[in-house]
Write a protein that holds these residues in place. Structure first.
Motif, mmCIF file in Angstrom:
data_model
loop_
_atom_site.group_PDB
_atom_site.id
_atom_site.type_symbol
_atom_site.label_atom_id
_atom_site.label_comp_id
_atom_site.label_asym_id
_atom_site.label_seq_id
_atom_site.Cartn_x
_atom_site.Cartn_y
_atom_site.Cartn_z
ATOM 1 N N ASN A 87 31.046 34.305 46.323
ATOM 2 C CA ASN A 87 31.667 33.395 45.358
ATOM 3 C C ASN A 87 30.976 33.261 44.010
ATOM 4 O O ASN A 87 31.564 32.715 43.078
ATOM 5 C CB ASN A 87 31.768 31.988 45.973
ATOM 6 N N LYS A 164 34.206 33.424 41.832
ATOM 7 C CA LYS A 164 34.856 32.202 41.369
ATOM 8 C C LYS A 164 33.960 31.383 40.439
ATOM 9 O O LYS A 164 34.423 30.483 39.736
ATOM 10 C CB LYS A 164 35.275 31.336 42.568
ATOM 11 N N SER A 196 38.069 31.886 37.287
ATOM 12 C CA SER A 196 36.722 31.439 37.631
ATOM 13 C C SER A 196 36.198 30.430 36.616
ATOM 14 O O SER A 196 36.744 30.269 35.527
ATOM 15 C CB SER A 196 35.775 32.639 37.691
#
Length: 224
Positions: A87, A164, A196
């Motif tokens: 992530n 993200k 993001s």
């Protein structure tokens, strides 16, 4: 827009007794998807410490930091590593490139960690390096590059897996105006394609106009 980063009353202290340094003193902030946020402030103000806590590299002494609604406090070391790999993208001021790997191999590391086949990973790395003006440097090693070229490789590696959350520590400090602008525009392009959140620690006043929001940090506190 959903909240990607939610810091709640973060405190961090270094040292002991009379040698204590209050690095962060009750930092609370939110960063939403599609936002480009910059942390601005003098050296030693706590900007990089805050970035490291948001990225789960450092632990806060108190308070909590939620990333994509998940608390770092509830994760062990292995879970943190897996969560970061999926992530979060990091662009370090000191580059942290592996000297024995080529530029395309360094760039492809996040894709290798996600299990992507080597040929495809390296192809994606070459395409991204080309966007950053490094097509002819893809198979060179870091010691064959200038500081600005290494910085662009570090940016490519931090973004290639479309995380993200992208965390950047002085990503334009070694770049001239043209390449600095190109790097920020690429970061924004990747950000737009993935929805993001992008956080940049910077002293570079040339890029402030790109920010959606600026937090000025002094003595471990948000002052504006």
């Amino acid at each position: 827009m959903s909240v990607v980063v939610d810091c709640k009353d973060i405190h961090k202290t270094y040292g002991y007794n009379s040698n204590q340094v209050l690095a962060l003193q009750g930092i609370s902030l939110q960063v939403k998807e599609k936002e480009l946020v910059m942390f601005l402030g003098p050296s030693g103000s706590g900007k990089t410490t805050l970035l490291s806590i948001i990225g789960g590299i450092l632990d806060a002494d108190s308070g909590d930091c939620l990333i994509l609604n998940e608390s770092w406090l509830k994760k062990n070391a292995q879970e943190k590593t897996a969560f970061r790999g999926k992530n979060i993208g990091f662009v370090f001021q000191t580059f942290n490139l592996i000297p024995t790997l080529t530029c395309e191999e360094n760039t492809a590391i996040p894709l290798f960690l996600q299990g992507l086949e080597e040929k495809q990973a390296l192809n994606e790395a070459r395409l991204l390096l080309e966007k950053l003006g490094l097509k002819d440097k893809a198979r060179r090693h870091p010691n064959q590059l200038s500081g600005g070229e290494m910085q662009r490789v570090a940016i490519a590696r931090g973004c290639i897996h479309k995380p993200k959350l992208i965390l950047c520590d002085e990503p334009t400090s070694y770049l001239d105006q043209e390449n600095g602008k190109k790097a920020i525009e690429l970061l924004k392009e990747i950000q737009a394609s993935t929805s993001s959140a992008l956080i940049i620690v910077t002293h570079d006043v040339r890029i402030l106009d790109f920010a959606d929001k600026i937090f000025k940090i002094e003595d471990g506190k948000i002052v504006t």
